[in-house]
Write a protein that holds these residues in place. Structure first.
Motif, PDB file in Angstrom:
ATOM      1  N   SER A 263      -0.203  -2.324   1.687  1.00 53.51           N
ATOM      2  CA  SER A 263       0.950  -2.997   2.295  1.00 53.51           C
ATOM      3  C   SER A 263       2.203  -2.138   2.282  1.00 53.51           C
ATOM      4  O   SER A 263       3.187  -2.477   2.936  1.00 53.51           O
ATOM      5  CB  SER A 263       1.226  -4.314   1.570  1.00 53.51           C
ATOM      6  OG  SER A 263       1.542  -4.077   0.203  1.00 53.51           O
ATOM      7  N   TRP A 268       1.447  -0.649   8.220  1.00 50.23           N
ATOM      8  CA  TRP A 268       0.995  -1.956   7.774  1.00 50.23           C
ATOM      9  C   TRP A 268       1.207  -3.026   8.832  1.00 50.23           C
ATOM     10  O   TRP A 268       0.481  -4.011   8.874  1.00 50.23           O
ATOM     11  CB  TRP A 268       1.714  -2.347   6.485  1.00 50.23           C
ATOM     12  CG  TRP A 268       1.389  -3.728   5.995  1.00 50.23           C
ATOM     13  CD1 TRP A 268       2.246  -4.777   5.865  1.00 50.23           C
ATOM     14  CD2 TRP A 268       0.104  -4.213   5.581  1.00 50.23           C
ATOM     15  NE1 TRP A 268       1.589  -5.877   5.398  1.00 50.23           N
ATOM     16  CE2 TRP A 268       0.265  -5.556   5.211  1.00 50.23           C
ATOM     17  CE3 TRP A 268      -1.148  -3.628   5.481  1.00 50.23           C
ATOM     18  CZ2 TRP A 268      -0.785  -6.329   4.754  1.00 50.23           C
ATOM     19  CZ3 TRP A 268      -2.205  -4.395   5.042  1.00 50.23           C
ATOM     20  CH2 TRP A 268      -2.019  -5.736   4.679  1.00 50.23           C
ATOM     21  N   ARG A 272      -1.978  -5.261   9.192  1.00 50.68           N
ATOM     22  CA  ARG A 272      -1.916  -6.681   8.837  1.00 50.68           C
ATOM     23  C   ARG A 272      -2.543  -7.537   9.929  1.00 50.68           C
ATOM     24  O   ARG A 272      -3.327  -8.459   9.649  1.00 50.68           O
ATOM     25  CB  ARG A 272      -0.455  -7.073   8.626  1.00 50.68           C
ATOM     26  CG  ARG A 272      -0.258  -8.574   8.330  1.00 50.68           C
ATOM     27  CD  ARG A 272       1.203  -8.865   8.090  1.00 50.68           C
ATOM     28  NE  ARG A 272       2.009  -8.365   9.203  1.00 50.68           N
ATOM     29  CZ  ARG A 272       3.252  -7.910   9.063  1.00 50.68           C
ATOM     30  NH1 ARG A 272       3.822  -7.898   7.876  1.00 50.68           N
ATOM     31  NH2 ARG A 272       3.923  -7.475  10.116  1.00 50.68           N
ATOM     32  N   PHE A 282      -2.602 -13.860   5.377  1.00 43.45           N
ATOM     33  CA  PHE A 282      -1.344 -13.303   4.879  1.00 43.45           C
ATOM     34  C   PHE A 282      -0.183 -14.257   5.170  1.00 43.45           C
ATOM     35  O   PHE A 282       0.841 -13.872   5.732  1.00 43.45           O
ATOM     36  CB  PHE A 282      -1.056 -11.932   5.504  1.00 43.45           C
ATOM     37  CG  PHE A 282      -1.998 -10.852   5.052  1.00 43.45           C
ATOM     38  CD1 PHE A 282      -1.929 -10.334   3.770  1.00 43.45           C
ATOM     39  CD2 PHE A 282      -2.975 -10.371   5.918  1.00 43.45           C
ATOM     40  CE1 PHE A 282      -2.806  -9.338   3.354  1.00 43.45           C
ATOM     41  CE2 PHE A 282      -3.850  -9.381   5.508  1.00 43.45           C
ATOM     42  CZ  PHE A 282      -3.773  -8.868   4.232  1.00 43.45           C
TER      43      PHE A 282
END
Length: 319
Positions: A263, A268, A272, A282
């Motif tokens: 992360s 990211w 993600r 998330f």
């Protein structure tokens, strides 16, 4: 057991003569012969042992044991089984060495692997010269051998460089990465050995063809991944860098504090969304209402529609 068979046309056998021949190539090792007695237009075939036939008929040629051993060792089945066993043992040795790589300097097992890869490299170069470069590279299994050899020698060179600088491994772990990639392609080559099985062989062929389907599907999936990741990042979420700070009650706080190392990567924001397309939500990072709305739209598109599309494409290839 004896059986009568009609002599095929154009045969060189003469009436009243007795001939012997092996039933199959492997029968030479086990000492079996066919004793053929020619009677007019027919021949009487009887399978006998070498020693029995040698006693009853002095005209029988008895193969010496060293010749039978040579024929057995050069048989295709023997060569295949030997190659499969040696490749499996090298893979196990490589795996054991890689697991203990960061705790020791260059060991004896690594030297043995270097000799094995040297032999493999010379063999592959000879095969490339015989088959031609274009025909050699066209095979997927040869591509796996090329990648395994190139990555191994790259990692081996980095290991020698690290030893010259009085270190067990390179500081950035590049040697371990090269070894890991080489080991991956070596285990992947084991699929080539399974392709000879009547049940597993078709599955290996289907997997190879499905690889092309994944490449075609990946272009559609990548476009949608970029679309949703950029839209979600544009709602004001953190980009995954080390300076993603937000103001809280106790001052500036890193939004990724205590989270996993990935992360903190600069990429990211797209990784993600990649994990979200695989089912990881998330929710703790979706700090805006707009990002939650985009996630609600993205989840059925990436997890339902595209997955069913991939299944339909692969099902067509399997059929």
């Amino acid at each position: 057991p004896a059986q009568k068979m009609k002599i095929p046309k154009g045969s060189y056998w003469e009436s009243g003569e007795v001939y012997t021949r092996p039933c199959r190539s492997s029968d030479l090792f086990w000492g079996k012969l066919q004793r053929i007695t020619v009677l007019g237009d027919f021949m009487q075939v009887q399978t006998t042992k070498l020693w029995t036939d040698a006693v009853n008929n002095r005209r029988t040629f008895v193969q010496p044991w060293w010749h039978r051993y040579q024929l057995f060792m050069t048989a295709p089945v023997t060569i295949f089984l030997t190659d499969a066993l040696s490749q499996f043992m090298i893979n196990v040795l490589f795996t054991t060495m890689l697991f203990n790589l960061q705790h020791q300097s260059r060991s004896t097992s690594e030297t043995v692997l270097a000799l094995a890869f040297a032999s493999t490299t010379l063999t592959e170069l000879a095969q490339a010269l015989v088959d031609g470069l274009q025909g050699y590279v066209a095979s997927m299994w040869n591509q796996c051998r090329i990648m395994s050899c190139v990555c191994f020698w790259a990692g081996f060179g980095l290991r020698i460089r690290a030893e010259l600088s009085s270190a067990c491994t390179s500081e950035d772990g590049a040697d371990q990465l090269c070894y890991a990639i080489s080991l991956f392609f070596m285990w992947l080559r084991m699929l080539h050995l399974l392709s000879v099985h009547k049940d597993l062989g078709p599955l290996v062929i289907v997997m190879r063809r499905m690889g092309g389907d994944i490449v075609k599907f990946g272009s559609i999936w990548l476009v949608l991944l970029l679309a949703f990741s950029t839209a979600m990042q544009g709602t004001g979420l953190g980009g995954g860098g080390p300076n993603d700070l937000v103001e809280g009650e106790e001052g500036a706080v890193d939004v990724h504090q205590g989270s996993h190392r990935m992360s903190n990567w600069r990429s990211w924001w797209i990784l993600r969304t990649y994990f979200q397309s695989l089912g990881e939500a998330f929710f703790e990072e979706l700090t805006t209402d707009s990002s939650n709305m985009i996630f609600i739209i993205m989840f059925p598109v990436m997890n339902l529609m595209l997955v069913n599309l991939l299944v339909a494409i692969m099902n067509d290839t399997y059929s």
